[in-house]
Design a protein around this motif. Structure first.
Motif, short mmCIF file in Angstrom:
data_model
loop_
_atom_site.label_atom_id
_atom_site.label_comp_id
_atom_site.label_asym_id
_atom_site.label_seq_id
_atom_site.Cartn_x
_atom_site.Cartn_y
_atom_site.Cartn_z
N ARG A 12 0.81 -1.21 0.00
CA ARG A 12 0.00 0.00 0.00
C ARG A 12 0.85 1.27 0.00
O ARG A 12 0.63 2.17 -0.79
CB ARG A 12 -0.94 -0.02 1.20
N CYS A 13 1.85 1.32 0.88
CA CYS A 13 2.59 2.56 1.02
C CYS A 13 4.08 2.44 0.67
O CYS A 13 4.81 3.41 0.74
CB CYS A 13 2.43 3.12 2.43
N SER A 14 4.52 1.23 0.28
CA SER A 14 5.90 0.97 -0.14
C SER A 14 6.92 1.14 0.97
O SER A 14 8.12 1.21 0.70
CB SER A 14 6.28 1.86 -1.32
N HIS A 15 6.48 1.19 2.19
CA HIS A 15 7.41 1.21 3.31
C HIS A 15 8.15 -0.12 3.35
O HIS A 15 7.55 -1.18 3.21
CB HIS A 15 6.63 1.44 4.61
N VAL A 16 9.46 -0.09 3.52
CA VAL A 16 10.24 -1.33 3.60
C VAL A 16 10.18 -1.86 5.02
O VAL A 16 10.59 -1.19 5.97
CB VAL A 16 11.70 -1.09 3.18
N ALA A 17 9.67 -3.07 5.14
CA ALA A 17 9.41 -3.64 6.46
C ALA A 17 10.53 -4.56 6.90
O ALA A 17 11.36 -5.00 6.11
CB ALA A 17 8.09 -4.39 6.45
N CYS A 27 1.16 1.85 7.79
CA CYS A 27 -0.25 1.96 7.40
C CYS A 27 -1.10 0.78 7.87
O CYS A 27 -2.31 0.79 7.69
CB CYS A 27 -0.37 2.13 5.89
N GLY A 28 -0.48 -0.22 8.45
CA GLY A 28 -1.25 -1.34 8.99
C GLY A 28 -1.68 -2.38 7.98
O GLY A 28 -2.42 -3.29 8.31
N ALA A 29 -1.20 -2.27 6.75
CA ALA A 29 -1.56 -3.27 5.74
C ALA A 29 -0.79 -4.56 6.01
O ALA A 29 0.35 -4.51 6.46
CB ALA A 29 -1.22 -2.75 4.35
N PRO A 30 -1.42 -5.71 5.73
CA PRO A 30 -0.69 -6.97 5.90
C PRO A 30 0.44 -7.07 4.88
O PRO A 30 0.31 -6.60 3.76
CB PRO A 30 -1.75 -8.04 5.65
N LEU A 31 1.55 -7.66 5.29
CA LEU A 31 2.72 -7.73 4.40
C LEU A 31 2.78 -9.05 3.64
O LEU A 31 3.41 -9.14 2.60
CB LEU A 31 4.00 -7.56 5.22
N MET A 32 2.14 -10.07 4.18
CA MET A 32 2.13 -11.36 3.50
C MET A 32 0.75 -11.60 2.92
O MET A 32 -0.26 -11.33 3.55
CB MET A 32 2.47 -12.49 4.48
N ASN A 51 0.64 -16.81 -0.35
CA ASN A 51 0.66 -16.70 -1.81
C ASN A 51 1.59 -15.61 -2.30
O ASN A 51 2.08 -14.80 -1.52
CB ASN A 51 -0.75 -16.42 -2.31
N LYS A 52 1.83 -15.62 -3.60
CA LYS A 52 2.62 -14.56 -4.21
C LYS A 52 1.94 -13.22 -3.94
O LYS A 52 0.72 -13.16 -3.82
CB LYS A 52 2.73 -14.77 -5.72
N ARG A 53 2.74 -12.20 -3.90
CA ARG A 53 2.20 -10.91 -3.51
C ARG A 53 1.24 -10.30 -4.54
O ARG A 53 0.52 -9.37 -4.23
CB ARG A 53 3.36 -9.95 -3.23
N ASP A 54 1.24 -10.84 -5.74
CA ASP A 54 0.30 -10.32 -6.74
C ASP A 54 -0.86 -11.28 -6.99
O ASP A 54 -1.63 -11.11 -7.93
CB ASP A 54 1.03 -9.99 -8.04
N ALA A 55 -0.97 -12.29 -6.14
CA ALA A 55 -2.03 -13.27 -6.32
C ALA A 55 -3.37 -12.75 -5.80
O ALA A 55 -3.47 -12.32 -4.67
CB ALA A 55 -1.66 -14.57 -5.59
N ILE A 66 -5.87 -12.27 1.15
CA ILE A 66 -6.19 -11.11 1.99
C ILE A 66 -5.87 -9.80 1.28
O ILE A 66 -6.50 -8.80 1.54
CB ILE A 66 -5.51 -11.17 3.38
N PHE A 67 -4.89 -9.81 0.38
CA PHE A 67 -4.59 -8.58 -0.37
C PHE A 67 -5.79 -8.20 -1.23
O PHE A 67 -6.16 -7.05 -1.33
CB PHE A 67 -3.36 -8.79 -1.26
N LYS A 68 -6.36 -9.20 -1.87
CA LYS A 68 -7.52 -8.97 -2.74
C LYS A 68 -8.72 -8.55 -1.90
O LYS A 68 -9.44 -7.61 -2.21
CB LYS A 68 -7.83 -10.24 -3.53
N GLN A 69 -8.91 -9.26 -0.81
CA GLN A 69 -10.06 -9.02 0.05
C GLN A 69 -10.02 -7.61 0.64
O GLN A 69 -11.05 -6.96 0.80
CB GLN A 69 -10.06 -10.05 1.19
N ARG A 70 -8.85 -7.14 0.95
CA ARG A 70 -8.73 -5.81 1.55
C ARG A 70 -8.51 -4.71 0.52
O ARG A 70 -8.23 -3.57 0.87
CB ARG A 70 -7.56 -5.80 2.54
N GLY A 71 -8.59 -5.08 -0.74
CA GLY A 71 -8.48 -4.08 -1.80
C GLY A 71 -7.08 -3.51 -1.97
O GLY A 71 -6.90 -2.39 -2.43
N LEU A 72 -6.08 -4.29 -1.60
CA LEU A 72 -4.69 -3.81 -1.72
C LEU A 72 -4.13 -4.05 -3.11
O LEU A 72 -3.18 -3.42 -3.53
CB LEU A 72 -3.81 -4.49 -0.67
N ILE A 73 -4.68 -5.02 -3.81
CA ILE A 73 -4.25 -5.28 -5.19
C ILE A 73 -5.48 -5.38 -6.09
O ILE A 73 -6.58 -5.57 -5.62
CB ILE A 73 -3.40 -6.56 -5.36
#
Ligand SMILES: [Zn+2]
Ligand SMILES: [Zn+2]
Length: 73
Positions: A12-17, A27-32, A51-55, A66-73
């Protein structure tokens, strides 16, 4: 010679974790990008595959990630 430790960047914010971080500290977004089918307690089969980060969907069971579900991708 290959550095297998890939830096985890927030989608979401490109912060390196940090390696150990599970959520972005900015920003509280999940990283995995886990399978969203992780209902605890009620559901007997919870997938929880990483899963892959673009899955958009889980490669193991086809459930939303969860990325899809939360609207991150
Ligand atoms: Zn973030
Ligand atoms: Zn799954």
């Amino acid at each position: 010679m290959v550095d297998e430790k890939e830096k985890i960047k927030c989608v979401r914010c490109s912060h390196v974790a940090d390696d150990k971080d599970k959520y972005c500290i900015k920003c509280g977004a999940p990283l995995m990008n886990y399978c969203a089918d992780t209902k605890r307690g009620k559901s007997k089969h919870h997938c929880g595959a990483n899963n892959k980060r673009d899955a958009h969907y889980c490669s193991k069971c086809g459930h939303e990630t969860i990325f899809k579900q939360r609207g991150l991708i």
